[in-house]
Design a protein around this motif. Sequence first.
Motif, PDB file in Angstrom:
ATOM      1  N   LEU A 185       1.600   4.744  -7.865  1.00 24.73           N
ATOM      2  CA  LEU A 185       2.708   3.969  -7.220  1.00 24.73           C
ATOM      3  C   LEU A 185       2.055   2.335  -6.865  1.00 24.73           C
ATOM      4  O   LEU A 185       1.500   2.759  -5.676  1.00 24.73           O
ATOM      5  N   ALA A 186       1.974   1.462  -7.503  1.00 20.39           N
ATOM      6  CA  ALA A 186       1.574   0.223  -7.370  1.00 20.39           C
ATOM      7  C   ALA A 186       2.823  -0.749  -7.041  1.00 20.39           C
ATOM      8  O   ALA A 186       3.752  -0.417  -7.426  1.00 20.39           O
ATOM      9  N   LYS A 229       7.232   1.621  -1.919  1.00 19.55           N
ATOM     10  CA  LYS A 229       6.395   2.647  -2.577  1.00 19.55           C
ATOM     11  C   LYS A 229       6.071   3.750  -1.523  1.00 19.55           C
ATOM     12  O   LYS A 229       6.294   5.007  -2.161  1.00 19.55           O
ATOM     13  N   SER A 230       6.198   3.437  -0.280  1.00 20.81           N
ATOM     14  CA  SER A 230       5.986   4.491   0.587  1.00 20.81           C
ATOM     15  C   SER A 230       7.162   5.447   0.694  1.00 20.81           C
ATOM     16  O   SER A 230       7.180   6.600   0.532  1.00 20.81           O
ATOM     17  N   ASP A 242      -3.886   2.831   1.269  1.00 22.87           N
ATOM     18  CA  ASP A 242      -3.690   1.614   2.244  1.00 22.87           C
ATOM     19  C   ASP A 242      -4.806   2.089   3.501  1.00 22.87           C
ATOM     20  O   ASP A 242      -5.345   1.184   4.086  1.00 22.87           O
ATOM     21  N   ASP A 243      -4.998   3.333   3.665  1.00 21.73           N
ATOM     22  CA  ASP A 243      -5.884   3.928   4.713  1.00 21.73           C
ATOM     23  C   ASP A 243      -7.379   3.734   4.156  1.00 21.73           C
ATOM     24  O   ASP A 243      -8.203   4.121   5.194  1.00 21.73           O
ATOM     25  N   PHE A 244      -7.613   3.321   2.995  1.00 21.44           N
ATOM     26  CA  PHE A 244      -8.899   2.940   2.515  1.00 21.44           C
ATOM     27  C   PHE A 244      -9.296   1.292   2.658  1.00 21.44           C
ATOM     28  O   PHE A 244     -10.332   0.925   2.395  1.00 21.44           O
ATOM     29  N   TYR A 245      -8.423   0.740   3.561  1.00 22.14           N
ATOM     30  CA  TYR A 245      -9.000  -0.568   3.983  1.00 22.14           C
ATOM     31  C   TYR A 245     -10.240  -0.778   4.939  1.00 22.14           C
ATOM     32  O   TYR A 245     -10.509   0.466   5.454  1.00 22.14           O
ATOM     33  N   LYS A 246     -11.065  -1.631   4.643  1.00 24.57           N
ATOM     34  CA  LYS A 246     -12.189  -1.876   5.700  1.00 24.57           C
ATOM     35  C   LYS A 246     -11.768  -1.905   7.176  1.00 24.57           C
ATOM     36  O   LYS A 246     -10.673  -2.529   7.312  1.00 24.57           O
ATOM     37  N   GLY A 283      -0.007   2.544  -2.773  1.00 24.55           N
ATOM     38  CA  GLY A 283      -0.505   1.350  -1.955  1.00 24.55           C
ATOM     39  C   GLY A 283      -0.693   0.221  -2.388  1.00 24.55           C
ATOM     40  O   GLY A 283      -0.446   0.021  -3.933  1.00 24.55           O
ATOM     41  N   ILE A 284      -1.006  -0.837  -1.766  1.00 26.80           N
ATOM     42  CA  ILE A 284      -1.028  -2.357  -2.682  1.00 26.80           C
ATOM     43  C   ILE A 284      -2.010  -2.699  -3.412  1.00 26.80           C
ATOM     44  O   ILE A 284      -1.827  -3.631  -4.299  1.00 26.80           O
TER      45      ILE A 284
END
Length: 199
Positions: free
Chosen positions: A7-8, A15-16, A30-34, A109-110
């Motif tokens: 889901l983009a 999406k959520s 989104d939890d994979f952001y730096k 996620g975005i």
Amino acid sequence: MARVIVLAGPSGAGKSRLAERTGLPVLRLDDFYKSAGDPSLPVITEGANAGVVDWDDPASWLLEDAVAALAALCEVGRAEVPVYDIAHDGRCGSQVLDLEGAPLFVAEGIFAHHVVESCRAAGLLAAAYCVRQHPMITFWRRLTRDLREHRKAPLVLLRRGIVLMREQRELVAEIVATGCEPVSPDEAARFIEWLPVPR
């Protein structure tokens, strides 16, 4: 082997909420952001928010880590994934996501459209959707959510939201070009119900 439903779509498009509606296990991409302080984070160079980290740039995100987690979930059924605190711009721990035998799961996620090509090539993709609504609706939903969750300073959120609203049509076109089908949240929910279950 499990398959992933991607889901983009723009931030605030729903999406959520849609992922929750499916009742399937959900991987929050989104939890994979730096984390803040990472020297490789991109910075906005122009406009009112110049000097602020550009969290809407995919360079602020760990694509390889996200793809590795997706592969583990499809192949093994479980993966250790980060837990990210957007309000504090950093990881606050990790957790094990276990599909518990589910043949389908959702990744949302975005930056989700960036995983579509590799998932399709590896035979892991069940479907890919670009969730979108009218830019004004997305703007308002995103702003009220981000203010409620204290994600950033209100003025930063407002300025960022206006820019994203103006750029939404271009973003949706970019996402669709990666192979995601453009749909409303309700349309996506119906299509997901009709998806064949992998065996």
